[in-house]
Design a protein around this motif. Sequence first.
Motif, PDB file in Angstrom:
ATOM      1  N   ALA A  63      53.947  -6.426 -16.572  1.00  0.00           N
ATOM      2  CA  ALA A  63      54.805  -5.559 -15.777  1.00  0.00           C
ATOM      3  C   ALA A  63      54.061  -5.053 -14.541  1.00  0.00           C
ATOM      4  CB  ALA A  63      55.279  -4.372 -16.614  1.00  0.00           C
ATOM      5  N   TYR A  64      54.825  -4.484 -13.641  1.00  0.00           N
ATOM      6  CA  TYR A  64      54.286  -3.744 -12.503  1.00  0.00           C
ATOM      7  C   TYR A  64      54.888  -2.350 -12.617  1.00  0.00           C
ATOM      8  CZ  TYR A  64      53.536  -2.035  -7.784  1.00  0.00           C
ATOM      9  OH  TYR A  64      53.166  -1.271  -6.703  1.00  0.00           O
ATOM     10  N   LEU A  65      54.040  -1.339 -12.665  1.00  0.00           N
ATOM     11  CA  LEU A  65      54.470   0.049 -12.824  1.00  0.00           C
ATOM     12  C   LEU A  65      53.883   0.867 -11.693  1.00  0.00           C
ATOM     13  CD1 LEU A  65      55.676   2.438 -14.472  1.00  0.00           C
ATOM     14  CD2 LEU A  65      53.524   2.447 -15.774  1.00  0.00           C
ATOM     15  N   SER A  66      54.740   1.567 -10.942  1.00  0.00           N
ATOM     16  CA  SER A  66      54.269   2.360  -9.815  1.00  0.00           C
ATOM     17  C   SER A  66      54.921   3.734  -9.820  1.00  0.00           C
ATOM     18  CB  SER A  66      54.578   1.647  -8.500  1.00  0.00           C
ATOM     19  OG  SER A  66      54.038   2.351  -7.404  1.00  0.00           O
ATOM     20  N   TYR A  67      54.099   4.748  -9.602  1.00  0.00           N
ATOM     21  CA  TYR A  67      54.579   6.110  -9.405  1.00  0.00           C
ATOM     22  C   TYR A  67      54.520   6.381  -7.911  1.00  0.00           C
ATOM     23  CZ  TYR A  67      54.380   6.904 -14.397  1.00  0.00           C
ATOM     24  OH  TYR A  67      54.608   6.826 -15.736  1.00  0.00           O
ATOM     25  N   LEU A  68      55.693   6.645  -7.309  1.00  0.00           N
ATOM     26  CA  LEU A  68      55.766   6.861  -5.877  1.00  0.00           C
ATOM     27  C   LEU A  68      55.269   8.259  -5.542  1.00  0.00           C
ATOM     28  CD1 LEU A  68      59.252   5.238  -5.203  1.00  0.00           C
ATOM     29  CD2 LEU A  68      57.001   4.148  -5.248  1.00  0.00           C
TER      30      LEU A  68
END
Length: 163
Positions: A63-68
């Motif tokens: 997965a790719y997980l990003s917190y903006l």
Amino acid sequence: MKKIILIIALALFSYNANAQFSLGAGLGLPTGDAESISSLSISVNANYMFESESDFKIGVSVAYLSYLGKTIDLAGLGEVKIDNVSWLPLAAVLSYNLSDKFSIGSDIGYGVGLSPDGIAGGFYLKPTLGYSLGEKTSLNLNYTTLSNDGSFSNIGLGIALQL
């Protein structure tokens, strides 16, 4: 090193021709430590579930997980823009079909730190409650957490499409 891990994960996805491959995306509301620096998390993932005669399924996920990052007002000092924080979670997946429409499961693994530079990786956990919208589409409600020095977590809603 990151490329090698990704190649291994993709090779596992192509191991069994009878398996189910799915792609998904989701949005989440940050909780805990992440709530102070982010107002939204985004994720995309690819799962490969091995066929099973029972209601239990196992598989792998990347997965790719990003917190903006959000802008924080420091009283009297001005505003500070927080950078996005991103990981590449690699996980084992366990799922159980409660009925034709509902399933529960969890991704358990390790999130490789991507950005900002020097971010540590950490333990990755994503318990999920799924609801089937049809033969190939499902919605899921999940709680995602990635722990290293602190904890980045969110409550999310996602959609997945089986290919």
